[in-house]
Design an enzyme around this catalytic site. Structure first.
Site, mmCIF file in Angstrom:
data_model
loop_
_atom_site.group_PDB
_atom_site.id
_atom_site.type_symbol
_atom_site.label_atom_id
_atom_site.label_comp_id
_atom_site.label_asym_id
_atom_site.label_seq_id
_atom_site.Cartn_x
_atom_site.Cartn_y
_atom_site.Cartn_z
ATOM 1 N N ARG A 221 19.673 24.311 45.815
ATOM 2 C CA ARG A 221 20.916 23.717 46.304
ATOM 3 C C ARG A 221 21.330 22.598 45.349
ATOM 4 N NH1 ARG A 221 21.381 27.658 48.813
ATOM 5 N NH2 ARG A 221 21.593 27.945 51.065
ATOM 6 N N HIS A 269 26.807 30.057 41.905
ATOM 7 C CA HIS A 269 25.961 30.289 43.085
ATOM 8 C C HIS A 269 25.808 31.800 43.350
ATOM 9 C CE1 HIS A 269 24.503 28.521 47.157
ATOM 10 N NE2 HIS A 269 23.866 29.636 46.865
HETATM 11 P P1 NAP Z 1 10.917 29.206 51.974
HETATM 12 O O1 NAP Z 1 10.249 30.522 52.071
HETATM 13 O O2 NAP Z 1 11.184 28.437 53.226
HETATM 14 O O3 NAP Z 1 10.011 28.311 50.980
HETATM 15 C C1 NAP Z 1 10.233 26.937 50.813
HETATM 16 C C2 NAP Z 1 9.130 26.353 49.959
HETATM 17 O O4 NAP Z 1 9.446 24.984 49.701
HETATM 18 C C3 NAP Z 1 7.759 26.368 50.650
HETATM 19 O O5 NAP Z 1 6.741 26.666 49.717
HETATM 20 C C4 NAP Z 1 7.607 24.916 51.136
HETATM 21 O O6 NAP Z 1 6.267 24.446 51.211
HETATM 22 C C5 NAP Z 1 8.313 24.165 50.026
HETATM 23 N N1 NAP Z 1 8.743 22.852 50.504
HETATM 24 C C6 NAP Z 1 9.611 22.541 51.492
HETATM 25 N N2 NAP Z 1 9.725 21.214 51.644
HETATM 26 C C7 NAP Z 1 8.898 20.658 50.727
HETATM 27 C C8 NAP Z 1 8.565 19.329 50.386
HETATM 28 N N3 NAP Z 1 9.091 18.283 51.026
HETATM 29 N N4 NAP Z 1 7.662 19.132 49.399
HETATM 30 C C9 NAP Z 1 7.094 20.171 48.750
HETATM 31 N N5 NAP Z 1 7.379 21.476 49.021
HETATM 32 C C10 NAP Z 1 8.265 21.702 49.992
HETATM 33 O O7 NAP Z 1 12.304 29.331 51.218
HETATM 34 P P2 NAP Z 1 12.809 30.497 50.227
HETATM 35 O O8 NAP Z 1 13.177 31.714 50.976
HETATM 36 O O9 NAP Z 1 11.812 30.640 49.138
HETATM 37 O O10 NAP Z 1 14.171 29.852 49.677
HETATM 38 C C11 NAP Z 1 14.193 28.607 49.012
HETATM 39 C C12 NAP Z 1 15.617 28.108 48.855
HETATM 40 O O11 NAP Z 1 16.300 28.862 47.879
HETATM 41 C C13 NAP Z 1 16.512 28.260 50.087
HETATM 42 O O12 NAP Z 1 16.271 27.232 51.040
HETATM 43 C C14 NAP Z 1 17.891 28.181 49.493
HETATM 44 O O13 NAP Z 1 18.352 26.836 49.474
HETATM 45 C C15 NAP Z 1 17.701 28.650 48.049
HETATM 46 N N6 NAP Z 1 18.416 29.914 47.775
HETATM 47 C C16 NAP Z 1 19.338 29.942 46.784
HETATM 48 C C17 NAP Z 1 19.989 31.129 46.469
HETATM 49 C C18 NAP Z 1 20.960 31.210 45.338
HETATM 50 O O14 NAP Z 1 21.629 32.240 45.196
HETATM 51 N N7 NAP Z 1 21.079 30.210 44.494
HETATM 52 C C19 NAP Z 1 19.694 32.289 47.199
HETATM 53 C C20 NAP Z 1 18.752 32.228 48.211
HETATM 54 C C21 NAP Z 1 18.108 31.027 48.497
HETATM 55 P P3 NAP Z 1 5.199 25.089 52.235
HETATM 56 O O15 NAP Z 1 4.922 26.485 51.678
HETATM 57 O O16 NAP Z 1 4.037 24.212 52.141
HETATM 58 O O17 NAP Z 1 5.890 25.132 53.564
HETATM 59 C C1 GLV Z 2 21.954 31.417 49.350
HETATM 60 O O1 GLV Z 2 22.152 30.436 48.726
HETATM 61 C C2 GLV Z 2 21.019 31.523 50.432
HETATM 62 O O2 GLV Z 2 20.546 30.496 50.914
HETATM 63 O O3 GLV Z 2 20.730 32.666 50.846
#
Ligand code: NAP
Ligand code: GLV
Length: 306
Positions: A221, A269
């Site tokens: 983000r 994005h």
């Molecule tokens: P997820 O499965 O919830 O994984 C989040 C990771 O971040 C986990 O490993 C978590 O640690 C870690 N984390 C959270 N808070 C933390 C902190 N304070 N300190 C250290 N580590 C922390 O999320 P995801 O599915 O991988 O997605 C991640 C993000 O990608 C989304 O939230 C979204 O904002 C972004 N995204 C962007 C796009 C794009 O097109 N640009 C698309 C999809 C998603 P733990 O494992 O210990 O809980």
């Molecule tokens: C895109 O940014 C998502 O969070 O899926």
């Protein structure tokens, strides 16, 4: 069973058609103010008025991985918030990050400029071991990206909230190990959720801890990065540049200095797009599991905000 579709930025008709095919027993409509109560909703950045009018909703299915647009709102106490987990996003994210990493590592932008200018010249090969990649966030997307980066034999480090053991990844956890993680990283990839703890996590102080010649790939983000701090660190030579997919304000305003900086590459994005068929299949399967009283993956923990 009644389901509302309440998604800004998504065309309703194709989603309604796909949801009706996957859930033929359900009544599925676009939500409008004053509409009657529903059991479930498919949402993306819904207005607060929707949540205020529908406190009985059992679950909100967010059609993205990040739930920050929802956690800013006041959610009904008994409603589950469910994020998409993967649904075709993780391989896209792996493509994006590996592309940005290799484009930078192999200096392909310099070759493109040379070739456009009719110049035939070679860059000195660089060593992978001088480009350790540090992934902040080792969740659904971060772990997939770690595997893809490993396949190209870069050293991989990872940082998460709770300690992890991942084959071939040097893992760090929590605030106590953050500085060490940054010091072990040259190419920093942000795949954290946006929460009060992670907002502004990439700033002058933290980015200064990266190895000299560091590179930033932000695909999470825009608000994870203190935008004003990036260009001075690039212009001072501490950072070599950045690949940014997300911005504090989207679309990026005209005149923003990122548009014209030669060492910043940008995309609008689009790193990992929501895929409709995969998402609808996942939501339909989760609704069926909930109806049978079974557990589902991807429920957001309100105390963590992701
Ligand atoms: P997820 O499965 O919830 O994984 C989040 C990771 O971040 C986990 O490993 C978590 O640690 C870690 N984390 C959270 N808070 C933390 C902190 N304070 N300190 C250290 N580590 C922390 O999320 P995801 O599915 O991988 O997605 C991640 C993000 O990608 C989304 O939230 C979204 O904002 C972004 N995204 C962007 C796009 C794009 O097109 N640009 C698309 C999809 C998603 P733990 O494992 O210990 O809980
Ligand atoms: C895109 O940014 C998502 O969070 O899926």
């Amino acid at each position: 069973m009644k389901i509302y579709f309440c998604c800004t930025d998504f065309k309703a008709e194709p989603w309604l058609a796909a949801l009706r095919t996957a859930l033929p027993q359900a009544e599925i409509e676009v939500w409008a103010p004053g509409a009657g109560p529903a059991d479930y909703a498919v949402v993306w950045a819904p207005p607060q008025a929707f949540l205020d009018e529908q406190p009985q909703i059992k679950a909100l299915f967010n059609i993205g991985a990040g739930v920050d647009a929802l956690t800013q709102l006041k959610l009904p106490a008994t409603t589950k918030l469910v994020r998409l987990d993967d649904a075709g996003m993780s391989v896209q994210m792996a493509e994006y990050v590996v592309h940005a990493l290799i484009r930078h590592f192999r200096e392909f932008d310099i070759y493109a400029t040379d070739v456009a200018g009719g110049k035939w010249s070679f860059r000195k090969p660089r060593l992978r071991e001088d480009f350790p990649v540090g992934i902040m966030g080792l969740g659904v997307l971060g772990q997939r990206v770690a595997r893809a980066v490993q396949a190209f034999e870069f050293p991989v480090r990872g940082w998460s909230r709770a300690p992890k053991e991942l084959h071939g990844v040097r893992c760090y956890a929590g605030e106590a190990q953050f500085a060490e993680f940054l010091a072990e990283t040259k190419v920093l990839v942000c795949l954290l959720p946006l929460t009060e703890e992670t907002r502004g996590i990439m700033n002058r102080e933290t980015l200064s801890l990266l190895q000299p010649g560091g590179y930033v790939i932000n695909v999470a983000r825009g608000a994870h990065l203190v935008e004003e701090d990036l260009i001075p660190l690039i212009d001072s030579g501490h950072l070599a540049g950045a690949a940014l997919d997300v911005f504090r304000q989207e679309p990026l305003p005209a005149g923003h200095p990122f548009w014209r900086h030669p060492k910043i590459t940008m995309t609008p994005h689009t790193a990992a797009r929501t895929l409709r068929d995969e998402s609808v299949a996942q939501i339909a399967s989760k609704i069926a599991r909930l109806a049978r009283g079974e557990s589902i993956a991807g429920i957001v923990d309100p105390s963590k905000g992701y």
